[in-house]
Design a protein around this motif. Sequence first.
Motif, PDB file in Angstrom:
ATOM      1  N   PRO A  40     -46.348  -3.668  -8.902  1.00  0.00           N
ATOM      2  CA  PRO A  40     -47.758  -3.297  -8.701  1.00  0.00           C
ATOM      3  C   PRO A  40     -47.948  -1.890  -8.145  1.00  0.00           C
ATOM      4  N   GLU A  41     -46.883  -1.326  -7.593  1.00  0.00           N
ATOM      5  CA  GLU A  41     -46.976   0.032  -7.067  1.00  0.00           C
ATOM      6  C   GLU A  41     -47.050   1.075  -8.185  1.00  0.00           C
ATOM      7  N   LEU A  42     -46.746   0.667  -9.408  1.00  0.00           N
ATOM      8  CA  LEU A  42     -46.771   1.569 -10.555  1.00  0.00           C
ATOM      9  C   LEU A  42     -48.039   1.365 -11.376  1.00  0.00           C
ATOM     10  N   SER A  43     -48.382   2.363 -12.156  1.00  0.00           N
ATOM     11  CA  SER A  43     -49.479   2.187 -13.107  1.00  0.00           C
ATOM     12  C   SER A  43     -49.041   1.152 -14.142  1.00  0.00           C
ATOM     13  N   SER A  44     -49.982   0.586 -14.859  1.00  0.00           N
ATOM     14  CA  SER A  44     -49.646  -0.401 -15.891  1.00  0.00           C
ATOM     15  C   SER A  44     -48.676   0.186 -16.904  1.00  0.00           C
ATOM     16  N   PHE A  45     -48.933   1.415 -17.302  1.00  0.00           N
ATOM     17  CA  PHE A  45     -48.077   2.090 -18.278  1.00  0.00           C
ATOM     18  C   PHE A  45     -46.656   2.249 -17.741  1.00  0.00           C
ATOM     19  N   ASP A  46     -46.537   2.720 -16.492  1.00  0.00           N
ATOM     20  CA  ASP A  46     -45.211   2.932 -15.902  1.00  0.00           C
ATOM     21  C   ASP A  46     -44.491   1.611 -15.650  1.00  0.00           C
ATOM     22  N   ALA A  47     -45.239   0.580 -15.233  1.00  0.00           N
ATOM     23  CA  ALA A  47     -44.633  -0.738 -15.031  1.00  0.00           C
ATOM     24  C   ALA A  47     -44.119  -1.295 -16.360  1.00  0.00           C
ATOM     25  N   PHE A  48     -44.920  -1.140 -17.405  1.00  0.00           N
ATOM     26  CA  PHE A  48     -44.509  -1.584 -18.733  1.00  0.00           C
ATOM     27  C   PHE A  48     -43.210  -0.891 -19.142  1.00  0.00           C
ATOM     28  N   ASN A  49     -43.181   0.424 -19.016  1.00  0.00           N
ATOM     29  CA  ASN A  49     -41.982   1.177 -19.400  1.00  0.00           C
ATOM     30  C   ASN A  49     -40.773   0.794 -18.561  1.00  0.00           C
ATOM     31  N   ALA A  50     -40.960   0.646 -17.274  1.00  0.00           N
ATOM     32  CA  ALA A  50     -39.837   0.300 -16.394  1.00  0.00           C
ATOM     33  C   ALA A  50     -39.278  -1.080 -16.734  1.00  0.00           C
ATOM     34  N   GLU A  51     -40.147  -2.059 -16.897  1.00  0.00           N
ATOM     35  CA  GLU A  51     -39.694  -3.418 -17.203  1.00  0.00           C
ATOM     36  C   GLU A  51     -39.012  -3.479 -18.569  1.00  0.00           C
ATOM     37  N   HIS A  52     -39.572  -2.790 -19.549  1.00  0.00           N
ATOM     38  CA  HIS A  52     -38.981  -2.828 -20.892  1.00  0.00           C
ATOM     39  C   HIS A  52     -37.692  -2.005 -20.967  1.00  0.00           C
ATOM     40  N   ASP A  53     -37.597  -0.923 -20.201  1.00  0.00           N
ATOM     41  CA  ASP A  53     -36.329  -0.186 -20.134  1.00  0.00           C
ATOM     42  C   ASP A  53     -35.240  -1.072 -19.534  1.00  0.00           C
ATOM     43  N   HIS A  54     -35.600  -1.798 -18.478  1.00  0.00           N
ATOM     44  CA  HIS A  54     -34.652  -2.722 -17.848  1.00  0.00           C
ATOM     45  C   HIS A  54     -34.247  -3.821 -18.840  1.00  0.00           C
ATOM     46  N   ALA A  55     -35.213  -4.370 -19.581  1.00  0.00           N
ATOM     47  CA  ALA A  55     -34.920  -5.417 -20.560  1.00  0.00           C
ATOM     48  C   ALA A  55     -34.012  -4.894 -21.671  1.00  0.00           C
ATOM     49  N   ASP A  56     -34.274  -3.680 -22.138  1.00  0.00           N
ATOM     50  CA  ASP A  56     -33.424  -3.094 -23.181  1.00  0.00           C
ATOM     51  C   ASP A  56     -31.987  -2.924 -22.692  1.00  0.00           C
ATOM     52  N   ALA A  57     -31.831  -2.448 -21.462  1.00  0.00           N
ATOM     53  CA  ALA A  57     -30.484  -2.265 -20.907  1.00  0.00           C
ATOM     54  C   ALA A  57     -29.780  -3.619 -20.747  1.00  0.00           C
ATOM     55  N   ALA A  58     -30.511  -4.616 -20.264  1.00  0.00           N
ATOM     56  CA  ALA A  58     -29.929  -5.953 -20.101  1.00  0.00           C
ATOM     57  C   ALA A  58     -29.557  -6.551 -21.456  1.00  0.00           C
ATOM     58  N   ALA A  59     -30.397  -6.346 -22.465  1.00  0.00           N
ATOM     59  CA  ALA A  59     -30.100  -6.858 -23.804  1.00  0.00           C
ATOM     60  C   ALA A  59     -28.859  -6.180 -24.383  1.00  0.00           C
ATOM     61  N   SER A  60     -28.734  -4.889 -24.166  1.00  0.00           N
ATOM     62  CA  SER A  60     -27.567  -4.168 -24.650  1.00  0.00           C
ATOM     63  C   SER A  60     -26.294  -4.707 -23.996  1.00  0.00           C
ATOM     64  N   ARG A  61     -26.339  -4.890 -22.672  1.00  0.00           N
ATOM     65  CA  ARG A  61     -25.175  -5.444 -21.964  1.00  0.00           C
ATOM     66  C   ARG A  61     -24.849  -6.841 -22.485  1.00  0.00           C
ATOM     67  N   THR A  62     -25.866  -7.670 -22.656  1.00  0.00           N
ATOM     68  CA  THR A  62     -25.665  -9.037 -23.136  1.00  0.00           C
ATOM     69  C   THR A  62     -25.057  -9.031 -24.533  1.00  0.00           C
ATOM     70  N   ASN A  63     -25.608  -8.211 -25.414  1.00  0.00           N
ATOM     71  CA  ASN A  63     -25.092  -8.148 -26.782  1.00  0.00           C
ATOM     72  C   ASN A  63     -23.639  -7.684 -26.816  1.00  0.00           C
ATOM     73  N   ASN A  64     -23.250  -6.826 -25.891  1.00  0.00           N
ATOM     74  CA  ASN A  64     -21.868  -6.342 -25.840  1.00  0.00           C
ATOM     75  C   ASN A  64     -20.906  -7.368 -25.269  1.00  0.00           C
ATOM     76  N   GLN A  65     -21.426  -8.444 -24.678  1.00  0.00           N
ATOM     77  CA  GLN A  65     -20.581  -9.484 -24.089  1.00  0.00           C
ATOM     78  C   GLN A  65     -20.250 -10.607 -25.079  1.00  0.00           C
ATOM     79  N   GLY A  66     -20.842 -10.587 -26.251  1.00  0.00           N
ATOM     80  CA  GLY A  66     -20.462 -11.553 -27.280  1.00  0.00           C
ATOM     81  C   GLY A  66     -21.436 -12.698 -27.467  1.00  0.00           C
ATOM     82  N   LEU A  67     -21.089 -13.545 -28.418  1.00  0.00           N
ATOM     83  CA  LEU A  67     -21.943 -14.639 -28.867  1.00  0.00           C
ATOM     84  C   LEU A  67     -22.332 -15.593 -27.741  1.00  0.00           C
ATOM     85  N   GLU A  68     -21.368 -15.964 -26.900  1.00  0.00           N
ATOM     86  CA  GLU A  68     -21.660 -16.904 -25.818  1.00  0.00           C
ATOM     87  C   GLU A  68     -22.708 -16.344 -24.867  1.00  0.00           C
TER      88      GLU A  68
END
Length: 132
Positions: free
Chosen positions: A66-94
């Motif tokens: 909530p300390e961020l603007s809606s735009f900045d919060a959106f970008n921060a959360e989605h950047d974090h999700a993209d990084a987490a998805a990349s790490r997950t995808n690199n760990q394999g099917l399981e």
Amino acid sequence: MPSTGSSSRDARLTTPAHAVGDTSLDAAALVSLARQRGLTETDLDELVYDALNAGASRAVNGGAQPELSSFDAFNAEHDHADAAASRTNNQGLEAQIEALATEYGIAAGGDLLRDRPLRRNPDLRGSHGGDF
């Protein structure tokens, strides 16, 4: 005749059910299902990105950062999700299936795997010609 309760039915179909408790045993069954269908890590890459970014959207809509603007919060959360998805995808099917089961629940995760079109069709004659 109008159907009763369709709005709650529609909500169930469109709202991800988060898994509660240990999903590892049920996720193992989903890994088995994925392997039986011939799915690979590559087949699930986009599903993992979609799942984790759906969670990021829910977080933003729920008031995350909530300390961020809606735009900045959106970008921060989605950047974090993209990084987490990349790490997950690199760990394999399981790891991918565990993430899908955690985000959507076991039943919906199974539906995603059953409905997922295969990227390649194994050629039983051993020929590797043609496009995938």
